[in-house]
Design a protein around this motif. Structure first.
Motif, PDB file in Angstrom:
ATOM      1  N   SER A 216      42.982  33.298  66.300  1.00  0.00           N
ATOM      2  CA  SER A 216      42.957  34.567  65.595  1.00  0.00           C
ATOM      3  C   SER A 216      44.508  34.973  65.287  1.00  0.00           C
ATOM      4  O   SER A 216      44.803  35.800  64.554  1.00  0.00           O
ATOM      5  CB  SER A 216      42.164  35.599  66.347  1.00  0.00           C
ATOM      6  OG  SER A 216      42.303  36.871  66.091  1.00  0.00           O
ATOM      7  N   ILE A 217      45.293  34.667  66.470  1.00  0.00           N
ATOM      8  CA  ILE A 217      46.801  35.064  66.426  1.00  0.00           C
ATOM      9  C   ILE A 217      47.033  34.472  65.235  1.00  0.00           C
ATOM     10  O   ILE A 217      48.115  34.887  64.371  1.00  0.00           O
ATOM     11  CB  ILE A 217      47.355  34.829  67.687  1.00  0.00           C
ATOM     12  CG1 ILE A 217      46.879  35.728  68.681  1.00  0.00           C
ATOM     13  CG2 ILE A 217      48.998  35.057  67.403  1.00  0.00           C
ATOM     14  CD1 ILE A 217      47.452  35.392  70.070  1.00  0.00           C
TER      15      ILE A 217
ATOM     16  N   ASN B 218      36.036  30.474  79.280  1.00  0.00           N
ATOM     17  CA  ASN B 218      37.252  31.160  79.302  1.00  0.00           C
ATOM     18  C   ASN B 218      38.328  30.555  78.500  1.00  0.00           C
ATOM     19  O   ASN B 218      39.165  31.164  77.919  1.00  0.00           O
ATOM     20  CB  ASN B 218      37.465  31.523  80.712  1.00  0.00           C
ATOM     21  CG  ASN B 218      36.695  32.275  81.376  1.00  0.00           C
ATOM     22  OD1 ASN B 218      36.136  33.432  80.904  1.00  0.00           O
ATOM     23  ND2 ASN B 218      36.428  32.095  82.900  1.00  0.00           N
ATOM     24  N   ILE B 219      38.533  29.197  78.875  1.00  0.00           N
ATOM     25  CA  ILE B 219      39.386  28.469  77.800  1.00  0.00           C
ATOM     26  C   ILE B 219      39.165  28.262  76.194  1.00  0.00           C
ATOM     27  O   ILE B 219      40.161  28.676  75.779  1.00  0.00           O
ATOM     28  CB  ILE B 219      39.456  27.067  78.417  1.00  0.00           C
ATOM     29  CG1 ILE B 219      39.827  26.877  80.026  1.00  0.00           C
ATOM     30  CG2 ILE B 219      40.496  26.125  77.677  1.00  0.00           C
ATOM     31  CD1 ILE B 219      39.812  25.478  80.499  1.00  0.00           C
TER      32      ILE B 219
ATOM     33  N   VAL C 110      41.173  29.763  73.253  1.00  0.00           N
ATOM     34  CA  VAL C 110      41.517  29.133  71.963  1.00  0.00           C
ATOM     35  C   VAL C 110      41.349  29.649  70.889  1.00  0.00           C
ATOM     36  O   VAL C 110      42.062  29.582  69.819  1.00  0.00           O
ATOM     37  CB  VAL C 110      40.714  27.467  72.082  1.00  0.00           C
ATOM     38  CG1 VAL C 110      40.963  26.831  70.875  1.00  0.00           C
ATOM     39  CG2 VAL C 110      41.362  26.736  73.302  1.00  0.00           C
ATOM     40  N   PHE C 111      40.096  30.397  70.936  1.00  0.00           N
ATOM     41  CA  PHE C 111      39.790  31.146  69.571  1.00  0.00           C
ATOM     42  C   PHE C 111      40.556  32.165  69.324  1.00  0.00           C
ATOM     43  O   PHE C 111      40.842  32.757  68.163  1.00  0.00           O
ATOM     44  CB  PHE C 111      38.320  31.509  69.792  1.00  0.00           C
ATOM     45  CG  PHE C 111      37.269  30.316  69.480  1.00  0.00           C
ATOM     46  CD1 PHE C 111      37.202  29.843  68.138  1.00  0.00           C
ATOM     47  CD2 PHE C 111      36.513  29.839  70.438  1.00  0.00           C
ATOM     48  CE1 PHE C 111      36.432  28.669  67.938  1.00  0.00           C
ATOM     49  CE2 PHE C 111      35.512  28.958  70.164  1.00  0.00           C
ATOM     50  CZ  PHE C 111      35.503  28.313  68.885  1.00  0.00           C
TER      51      PHE C 111
ATOM     52  N   ALA D 268      47.543  35.256  78.958  1.00  0.00           N
ATOM     53  CA  ALA D 268      46.666  34.452  78.264  1.00  0.00           C
ATOM     54  C   ALA D 268      46.473  35.410  76.778  1.00  0.00           C
ATOM     55  O   ALA D 268      46.342  36.329  76.708  1.00  0.00           O
ATOM     56  CB  ALA D 268      45.264  34.767  79.057  1.00  0.00           C
ATOM     57  N   ASN D 269      45.911  34.314  75.771  1.00  0.00           N
ATOM     58  CA  ASN D 269      45.812  34.764  74.394  1.00  0.00           C
ATOM     59  C   ASN D 269      44.538  35.614  74.339  1.00  0.00           C
ATOM     60  O   ASN D 269      44.825  36.844  73.461  1.00  0.00           O
ATOM     61  CB  ASN D 269      45.533  33.799  73.419  1.00  0.00           C
ATOM     62  CG  ASN D 269      46.837  32.832  73.248  1.00  0.00           C
ATOM     63  OD1 ASN D 269      47.801  33.328  73.297  1.00  0.00           O
ATOM     64  ND2 ASN D 269      46.699  31.658  73.128  1.00  0.00           N
ATOM     65  N   ALA D 270      43.566  35.504  74.973  1.00  0.00           N
ATOM     66  CA  ALA D 270      42.597  36.550  74.945  1.00  0.00           C
ATOM     67  C   ALA D 270      42.738  37.753  75.553  1.00  0.00           C
ATOM     68  O   ALA D 270      42.434  38.948  74.762  1.00  0.00           O
ATOM     69  CB  ALA D 270      41.272  36.008  75.756  1.00  0.00           C
TER      70      ALA D 270
END
Length: 375
Positions: A196-197, A186-187, A191-192, A239-241
């Motif tokens: 992407s952002i 999940n972490i 991070v990925f 969260a970024n995801a």
């Protein structure tokens, strides 16, 4: 007396080494440390003097890197110099040599670590604007990746020098890395997502965005989360995801606003009044400096009113400017509707009755009443 002191220093031993040799080694280590500190200060002053010139950015970086010299490692190096003077047993010579490599590798790693940070800071400051380095996800990822790679190389080099089998160690790290990746997937997904952002740039720090029911200004894009300052003032951490998996509306990149609004008039308006209304609405919008007229039409015969639709473009992305323009247009339309003697429609329903039963005559009603009394 003198012979006694001389004999003490030459014949008294510690770990098989004479006391005189220990004192000489201590003096050599102390002198080495003082000379090294003095030399570093001297070089730093020269570099700082050159960094004030027009093309002194490289000198500035060199000065910052050199100022990252560890006093602890410098002391250890001085001690190793003193130890090198001693007549050590053969088994200790290899260990001292390995310690020399460890100290040198750590110090070089510290210098390179600071050099990488300064170089990336300078690069992203020039390409992302002043102060954007700390908030840039790409800068954070680049710095983090470069530091991990650097210290991994330093660690492997030190382990190889002290006799550790690097091949087996790297293989064990690979197996352990898979286990860790499964445990922190999940972490890693966040991070990925931050990568992407950083690469795709759907938004940047300072952009006003809407994500689902959340709206606010982006304050920070980190490795795992993005922080948004909402209109209410509170900070939203997402969260970024989740950010990447949602539809993002970026209003910072809005250059113009296309506005569509409607109004309704009552059915007692004449055709001439309708023509005047559309023409005068167009004139009202064209008088606005920050608006560009598109169209105004009598759209349809509604269930309760005559429906008009107007479209125009606000030539400014600011929401406050849009509201000011719309308010001015609304007030002028109200004045214009009053001038042409039309009326705004409001939700209503008119019922048309085709026929009603005829009411009974008064005589018949009295007769029915008297009959009911006699009964």
């Amino acid at each position: 007396m003198t012979e006694g002191l001389t004999g003490l220093f030459t014949h008294y031993t510690v770990l098989g080494i004479s006391l005189a040799s220990w004192i000489f080694a201590f003096c050599a280590a102390t002198l080495s440390y003082i000379l090294a500190r003095t030399a570093i200060r001297f070089v730093l002053k020269r570099i700082q003097a050159r960094s004030t010139t027009a093309n002194g950015h490289l000198s500035h970086i060199a000065g910052q890197v050199l100022s990252g010299t560890s006093h602890t490692l410098l002391l250890l190096a001085s001690i190793l110099i003193g130890i090198g003077i001693l007549d050590l047993p053969e088994r200790w010579l290899g260990r001292v040599s390995s310690l020399w490599f460890v100290v040198a590798a750590l110090q070089v790693g510290l210098w390179l670590n600071r050099a990488i940070a300064l170089a990336l800071h300078r690069y992203f400051s020039r390409h992302s604007g002043v102060g954007a380095f700390q908030a840039s996800a790409l800068a954070t990822l680049s710095l983090w990746g470069a530091k991990v790679l650097l210290w991994a190389v330093v660690l492997l080099a030190m382990l190889s020098n002290v006799g550790v089998n690097i091949t087996a160690f790297v293989a064990s790290l690979g197996v352990g890395g898979i286990a860790v990746a499964l445990a922190v997937q999940n972490i890693l997904s966040d991070v990925f997502a931050s990568l992407s952002i950083a690469v795709d740039k759907p938004f940047e720090v300072g952009d006003f965005i809407v994500v689902g029911a959340l709206a606010g200004t982006v304050e920070h894009v980190g490795l795992k989360t993005t922080r948004i300052r909402s209109l209410g003032g509170e900070q939203i951490v997402m969260a970024n995801a989740d950010m990447i998996g949602s539809t993002i509306q970026n209003y910072k990149r809005l250059q113009e606003r296309r506005i569509v609004f409607e109004f309704r008039l009552t059915y007692d308006c004449s055709a001439e009044q309708i023509r005047q209304v559309t023409q005068r609405v167009e004139a009202i919008i064209r008088r606005e400096e920050k608006a560009r007229f598109d169209r105004c039409h009598f759209r349809s015969f509604g269930e309760h009113a005559l429906e008009f639709e107007t479209v125009y473009i606000v030539l400014d992305a600011s929401y406050n400017v849009y509201m000011d323009v719309q308010q001015t247009i609304n007030l002028q339309i109200m004045e214009m509707i009053a001038e042409v003697e039309a009326r705004f429609a409001f939700p209503s329903r008119t019922v048309y009755v085709a026929s009603l039963p005829e009411p009974a005559s008064t005589g018949q009603t009295l007769q029915k009443a008297s009959r009911s009394e006699h009964a």
